[in-house]
Design an enzyme around this catalytic site. Structure first.
Site, PDB file in Angstrom:
ATOM      1  N   GLU A 120       0.773  -1.311   0.117  1.00 15.81           N
ATOM      2  CA  GLU A 120      -0.007   0.051  -0.012  1.00 15.81           C
ATOM      3  C   GLU A 120       0.854   1.360  -0.152  1.00 15.81           C
ATOM      4  OE1 GLU A 120      -3.189  -0.108  -0.622  1.00 15.81           O
ATOM      5  OE2 GLU A 120      -3.195   1.804  -0.734  1.00 15.81           O
TER       6      GLU A 120
HETATM    7  C1  LIG Z   1       2.483  -9.843   0.423  1.00 18.76           C
HETATM    8  C2  LIG Z   1       2.312  -8.880  -0.233  1.00 18.76           C
HETATM    9  C3  LIG Z   1       0.903  -8.494  -0.862  1.00 18.76           C
HETATM   10  C4  LIG Z   1       0.906  -7.474  -1.966  1.00 18.76           C
HETATM   11  N1  LIG Z   1      -0.550  -6.982  -2.120  1.00 18.76           N
HETATM   12  C5  LIG Z   1      -0.849  -6.492  -3.186  1.00 18.76           C
HETATM   13  C6  LIG Z   1      -1.939  -6.206  -3.909  1.00 18.76           C
HETATM   14  O1  LIG Z   1      -2.778  -6.893  -3.254  1.00 18.76           O
HETATM   15  N2  LIG Z   1      -2.227  -5.614  -4.766  1.00 18.76           N
HETATM   16  C7  LIG Z   1      -1.112  -4.782  -5.789  1.00 18.76           C
HETATM   17  O2  LIG Z   1      -1.204  -4.417  -6.759  1.00 18.76           O
HETATM   18  N3  LIG Z   1       0.088  -5.120  -4.856  1.00 18.76           N
HETATM   19  C8  LIG Z   1       0.432  -5.703  -3.942  1.00 18.76           C
HETATM   20  N4  LIG Z   1       1.728  -5.742  -3.468  1.00 18.76           N
HETATM   21  C9  LIG Z   1       2.789  -5.185  -4.054  1.00 18.76           C
HETATM   22  C10 LIG Z   1       3.295  -3.863  -3.242  1.00 18.76           C
HETATM   23  O3  LIG Z   1       2.485  -3.072  -2.933  1.00 18.76           O
HETATM   24  C11 LIG Z   1       4.662  -3.496  -3.929  1.00 18.76           C
HETATM   25  O4  LIG Z   1       5.625  -4.550  -3.293  1.00 18.76           O
HETATM   26  C12 LIG Z   1       5.076  -2.153  -3.225  1.00 18.76           C
HETATM   27  O5  LIG Z   1       4.469  -1.288  -3.741  1.00 18.76           O
HETATM   28  C13 LIG Z   1       6.633  -1.759  -3.726  1.00 18.76           C
HETATM   29  O6  LIG Z   1       6.755  -2.105  -5.168  1.00 18.76           O
HETATM   30  P1  LIG Z   1       8.090  -2.845  -5.432  1.00 18.76           P
HETATM   31  O7  LIG Z   1       8.036  -4.226  -4.635  1.00 18.76           O
HETATM   32  O8  LIG Z   1       7.969  -3.380  -6.783  1.00 18.76           O
HETATM   33  O9  LIG Z   1       9.246  -2.073  -4.961  1.00 18.76           O
HETATM   34  P2  LIG Z   1      10.145  -0.846  -5.811  1.00 18.76           P
HETATM   35  O10 LIG Z   1       9.108  -0.003  -6.270  1.00 18.76           O
HETATM   36  O11 LIG Z   1      11.036  -1.652  -6.837  1.00 18.76           O
HETATM   37  O12 LIG Z   1      10.744  -0.322  -4.577  1.00 18.76           O
HETATM   38  C14 LIG Z   1      11.958  -0.957  -3.826  1.00 18.76           C
HETATM   39  C15 LIG Z   1      12.684   0.109  -3.006  1.00 18.76           C
HETATM   40  O13 LIG Z   1      12.860   1.307  -3.481  1.00 18.76           O
HETATM   41  C16 LIG Z   1      11.977   2.391  -2.811  1.00 18.76           C
HETATM   42  N5  LIG Z   1      11.812   3.519  -3.952  1.00 18.76           N
HETATM   43  C17 LIG Z   1      10.987   3.227  -5.031  1.00 18.76           C
HETATM   44  N6  LIG Z   1      10.840   4.024  -5.841  1.00 18.76           N
HETATM   45  C18 LIG Z   1      11.520   5.333  -5.003  1.00 18.76           C
HETATM   46  C19 LIG Z   1      11.620   6.764  -5.353  1.00 18.76           C
HETATM   47  N7  LIG Z   1      11.119   7.320  -6.547  1.00 18.76           N
HETATM   48  N8  LIG Z   1      12.165   7.475  -4.264  1.00 18.76           N
HETATM   49  C20 LIG Z   1      12.706   6.766  -3.230  1.00 18.76           C
HETATM   50  N9  LIG Z   1      12.593   5.447  -2.816  1.00 18.76           N
HETATM   51  C21 LIG Z   1      11.866   4.596  -4.090  1.00 18.76           C
HETATM   52  C22 LIG Z   1      10.736   1.803  -2.084  1.00 18.76           C
HETATM   53  O14 LIG Z   1      10.329   2.611  -1.066  1.00 18.76           O
HETATM   54  C23 LIG Z   1      11.652   0.310  -1.810  1.00 18.76           C
HETATM   55  O15 LIG Z   1      12.284   0.655  -0.572  1.00 18.76           O
HETATM   56  C24 LIG Z   1       1.960  -6.760  -2.419  1.00 18.76           C
HETATM   57  C25 LIG Z   1       3.458  -7.165  -2.068  1.00 18.76           C
HETATM   58  C26 LIG Z   1       3.408  -8.226  -1.271  1.00 18.76           C
HETATM   59  C27 LIG Z   1       4.922  -8.428  -0.698  1.00 18.76           C
END
Ligand SMILES: Cc1cc2nc3c(=O)[nH]c(=O)nc-3n(C[C@H](O)[C@H](O)[C@H](O)COP(=O)(O)OP(=O)(O)OC[C@H]3O[C@@H](n4cnc5c(N)ncnc54)[C@H](O)[C@@H]3O)c2cc1C
Length: 585
Positions: free
Chosen positions: A434
């Site tokens: 989220e």
């Molecule tokens: C158990 C679980 C349930 C989930 N449920 C859902 C769901 O129901 N529906 C859905 O759509 N998604 C879901 N997600 C996905 C979740 O919302 C994402 O994993 C999350 O938004 C982060 O995206 P990412 O994992 O690709 O990380 P990334 O976006 O790759 O980020 C990696 C790191 O970089 C940081 N970062 C990224 N961009 C920036 C920036 N511009 N500036 C500074 N820091 C940055 C982030 O804070 C993070 O620490 C779920 C994930 C998990 C693990």
């Protein structure tokens, strides 16, 4: 592990003594007297303790299984879900015309707490459904509302949110899933979504996926995105189920915690979807639901910490190790209970002061939500400012407090049988999904703080200052001094961004997480001030009121000084943080 018991007394104290909800001149609040809320919360607490809590370890151990596209949830989940549905617990704040009870979101929030504390993974099946209900209520046309809302309210059908893709998490502008328009007005969706909570399961007859996808003509980036309703099973206008849609769960993720919730890879292969809200207005549609979703995740942060705290408190009373430094407290036994030791008290007081303060902040936020949904623009602006703080501070600290509970158990906390280890693993995800907590901080500093000329932030400062100088003054000169200093630090942090952020945006971004935590401490300090004032006049026992005042003093004196550290860090700016070239890591 100590069995979970819902903290109904504290919930009632916050609702009636702190927030005084029955005195509020708001539609839907007039009937919320103490007897009414207490009977609802007692009943919700019983369901949580007797039905959901015993399934928490089962869900963790068994997890969900995927075979031939069918997901089986852990033993007992289906029956428990039926009991939750049949009791009307999924529709507390849904419209009466949809079969709901039309109660305020605040009551929904208070009812949700014990469900999440007892079994977070299980509760997510209905939590996501509530999000889908709200999205369709807000953006659906009349036919969509008639078909989906009653079934989502009752959880006869459940819902999901499909945003994330392998190449796209935080940066939704990278979404690739395509939506091709069809002659009959529907769309065909093709693409892959990952990490989809409750994406496939055996708890309901149908699953309504809300999918963010790219329809032709919208261009690149987030502007080109639209939101679609993509049912697992297609239904006619009366809700009679027909053909399976072209989508399936390709995989269940193996993950650190919340094993009882099926986190799925979803493959859409020309699946039939229906536009929800305006074409290319998908992001705006998603944004309207974020306050609700993020408030719910903030709740997860402290609700799991509450269960961990109850376990730690029970263990600290029973486990005999060492003698109290002031002399034996249990002279007839081989040793004194852990709870006599100041360092164990530190861990317990940290947890107690966090959980109770966080509960108050979340209910306070839910009340703003109710005011906002009844047309109060100032409440909407304040809520929008506070949402990243509630989501990120309560989940960061919630995890920290689950670890503090684990520490009380010593080595036994690291062993799975204790049960507390599961709570640590479960709590961790709330900091990530989220919108990661880092991104919440960027939202706070980059968008919310300066929005509308900083009006909401200025009003928040005035609100807390007004409390300190008004009702809070009755607590005595020194009681709120740490909050007053924290408020000064908060204002100084915002000034730093104002002076440096426009010239060098990296300065503000570098201090964003510290600013969010600074504001989180002030927000909890404010809640503890309100609690201490309420404890002076409430009808609870003397012991309860004394404990409230002592816990308020603990939080204010032990935790508010952290604001000075956060301010000092903010003022170091981006220089030290960005000094190394990327190759130097
Ligand atoms: C158990 C679980 C349930 C989930 N449920 C859902 C769901 O129901 N529906 C859905 O759509 N998604 C879901 N997600 C996905 C979740 O919302 C994402 O994993 C999350 O938004 C982060 O995206 P990412 O994992 O690709 O990380 P990334 O976006 O790759 O980020 C990696 C790191 O970089 C940081 N970062 C990224 N961009 C920036 C920036 N511009 N500036 C500074 N820091 C940055 C982030 O804070 C993070 O620490 C779920 C994930 C998990 C693990």
């Amino acid at each position: 592990m100590t069995a979970y018991a819902a903290p109904v007394r504290d919930q009632l104290f916050i609702l009636h003594d702190m927030l005084r909800i029955e005195t509020l001149d708001l539609p839907g609040f007039g009937d919320l007297d103490r007897d009414f809320t207490s009977s609802i919360l007692e009943e919700a607490g019983r369901l949580a303790a007797e039905v959901l809590a015993p399934l928490n370890a089962v869900g963790d151990r068994e997890g969900c299984r995927l075979e031939d596209g069918v997901v089986t949830t852990p033993a007992g989940f289906r029956d428990a879900f039926d009991r939750m549905r049949e009791g009307g617990w999924t529709a507390i704040d849904c419209r009466e015309e949809d079969g709901g009870q039309g109660l305020p979101h605040l009551i929904h929030t208070a009812v949700q707490e014990p469900f999440v504390s007892a079994n977070m993974a299980f509760d997510m099946y209905q939590g996501l459904t509530h999000g889908a209900y709200s999205a369709i209520l807000r953006h659906g046309d009349e036919a969509q509302k008639a078909l989906y809302l009653p079934r989502l309210a009752s959880c006869e059908w459940t819902g999901t949110m499909n945003l994330t893709e392998p190449q796209c998490g935080t940066d939704l502008g990278l979404i690739r899933t395509r939506a091709e328009p069809q002659d009959d007005g529907s769309y065909r969706l093709t693409g892959q979504k990952i990490f989809i909570s409750s994406g496939e399961h055996d708890l309901a007859d149908n699953i309504i996926h809300l999918v963010l996808a790219r329809a032709p003509g919208g261009g690149e980036g987030t502007r080109g995105l639209s939101l679609f309703i993509v049912p697992k099973v297609l239904a006619d206008a009366e809700g009679t189920l027909g053909a399976r849609n072209s989508l399936r769960a390709g995989k269940i993720e193996h993950k650190m915690g919340i094993h009882g919730n099926a986190t799925c890879v979803m493959d859409f292969d020309g699946a039939t979807g229906f536009l929800l809200g305006p074409l290319h207005g998908g992001m705006a549609a998603m944004f309207t639901m974020m306050n609700e979703a993020r408030l719910g995740v903030g709740l997860q942060g402290y609700a799991v910490a509450e269960t961990a705290y109850q376990a730690a408190r029970g263990y600290a009373r029973e486990r005999l190790q060492g003698r109290a430094i002031t002399g034996a407290q249990n002279p007839g036994g081989p040793a004194d209970p852990l709870i006599v030791h100041p360092d164990i008290r530190r861990l317990l007081m940290d947890q107690k002061s966090f959980v109770e303060g966080a509960r108050a902040l979340t209910y306070w936020g839910a009340l703003l939500f109710d005011r906002a949904s009844r047309g109060d623009d100032a409440a909407e602006a304040l809520l929008s400012l506070m949402i990243p703080v509630i989501k990120a501070f309560l989940t960061d600290k919630g995890f920290e407090m689950a670890v503090a509970a684990q520490q009380v158990f010593g080595g036994h906390g690291y062993i799975e049988e204790s049960g507390v280890s599961q709570l640590v693993r479960d709590a961790r995800i709330a900091m990530i999904y989220e919108g990661t907590n880092g991104v919440q901080a960027l939202d706070l500093v980059g968008r919310k703080l300066a929005h509308d000329g900083g009006k909401a932030f200025t009003e928040y400062l005035a609100l807390v200052r007004g409390f300190i100088e008004g009702p809070g003054a009755a607590l005595g000169e020194d009681f709120l001094a740490p909050l007053s200093r924290g408020l000064d630090d908060l204002q100084a942090g915002a000034m730093y961004f104002l002076e440096h952020g426009t010239k060098a945006p990296e300065e503000a971004m570098a201090g964003a997480s510290d600013f969010l935590h600074l504001m989180g401490h002030v927000a909890l300090g404010h809640m503890w001030g309100l609690a201490a004032v309420a404890a002076g006049t409430c009808n609870e026992s003397e012991a309860f009121c004394d404990a409230k005042r002592a816990t308020a003093r603990y939080y204010l004196t032990r935790h508010l000084p952290a604001t000075a550290l956060h301010l000092a860090r903010i003022r170091t700016g981006a220089g030290a943080m960005m000094a190394l070239p990327a190759e130097a890591f």
